[in-house]
Write a protein that holds these residues in place. Structure first.
Motif, PDB file in Angstrom:
ATOM      1  N   GLN A  35       0.825  -1.216   0.000  1.00 62.78           N
ATOM      2  CA  GLN A  35       0.000   0.000   0.000  1.00 62.78           C
ATOM      3  C   GLN A  35       0.859   1.265   0.000  1.00 62.78           C
ATOM      4  O   GLN A  35       0.531   2.241  -0.668  1.00 62.78           O
ATOM      5  CB  GLN A  35      -0.950   0.001   1.188  1.00 62.78           C
ATOM      6  CG  GLN A  35      -2.066  -1.014   1.059  1.00 62.78           C
ATOM      7  CD  GLN A  35      -2.997  -1.000   2.265  1.00 62.78           C
ATOM      8  OE1 GLN A  35      -2.617  -0.554   3.349  1.00 62.78           O
ATOM      9  NE2 GLN A  35      -4.201  -1.492   2.078  1.00 62.78           N
ATOM     10  N   ARG A  39       1.015   4.118  -2.943  1.00 67.84           N
ATOM     11  CA  ARG A  39       0.822   5.550  -2.676  1.00 67.84           C
ATOM     12  C   ARG A  39       1.934   6.371  -3.328  1.00 67.84           C
ATOM     13  O   ARG A  39       1.677   7.419  -3.923  1.00 67.84           O
ATOM     14  CB  ARG A  39       0.773   5.831  -1.173  1.00 67.84           C
ATOM     15  CG  ARG A  39      -0.578   5.599  -0.532  1.00 67.84           C
ATOM     16  CD  ARG A  39      -0.660   6.182   0.874  1.00 67.84           C
ATOM     17  NE  ARG A  39       0.321   5.618   1.790  1.00 67.84           N
ATOM     18  CZ  ARG A  39       0.162   4.477   2.455  1.00 67.84           C
ATOM     19  NH1 ARG A  39      -0.929   3.771   2.312  1.00 67.84           N
ATOM     20  NH2 ARG A  39       1.091   4.044   3.279  1.00 67.84           N
ATOM     21  N   ALA A 117       3.482  11.090  -0.081  1.00 72.96           N
ATOM     22  CA  ALA A 117       3.059   9.815   0.511  1.00 72.96           C
ATOM     23  C   ALA A 117       3.496   9.664   1.970  1.00 72.96           C
ATOM     24  O   ALA A 117       3.240   8.632   2.588  1.00 72.96           O
ATOM     25  CB  ALA A 117       3.604   8.656  -0.327  1.00 72.96           C
TER      26      ALA A 117
END
Length: 141
Positions: A35, A39, A117
């Protein structure tokens, strides 16, 4: 007083031995695993889309293909469970004639994407150190 010292020493020994036995997180884990890398890549793609100098290099690229390949590549080089089996950096960049200034701009966009991010400077530097050896495979091909 000596009993208190022994108890404090024992507690510190237990705490320190617990810290020492925990495995160090890989860069992949530090980046937030899949994840976190997604991002970063998504933020990078957004930055490329807004950059008039760099966007033309991607004119013939499939965004979804680039995204999937870059995620897998970042996962692989950061110590994640992925294995990048795509084209080599030389094959990808041959004929693009990327100059040093534009290469540096792409690195700037990646750094900004990592900031977007929430990636720490330490982790940014660790990732950039993994990518830096590929510089010669990208410029002026």
């Amino acid at each position: 007083m000596s009993k208190v010292f022994l108890i404090i020493s024992a507690v510190l020994l237990i705490v320190l031995s617990g810290c020492a036995s925990q495995p160090k997180a890989s860069l992949y884990q530090q980046l937030g695993s899949e994840q976190g890398i997604e991002r970063i890549v998504d933020a990078f793609i957004k930055r490329i889309a807004k950059d008039k100098t760099i966007l033309p290099y991607f004119a013939k690229s499939s965004v979804s293909h680039f995204r999937a390949g870059f995620i897998t590549h970042m996962c692989d080089i950061s110590g994640g469970p992925c294995e990048y089996t795509g084209d080599s950096m030389v094959d990808i960049h041959t004929g693009m004639n990327i100059n040093e200034a534009d290469f540096n701009r792409v690195v700037e966009l990646l750094v900004l994407a990592m900031e977007d991010a929430g990636v720490s400077y330490r982790e940014q530097n660790l990732l950039l150190a993994k990518l830096a050896p590929m510089r010669g495979e990208v410029i002026k091909r």
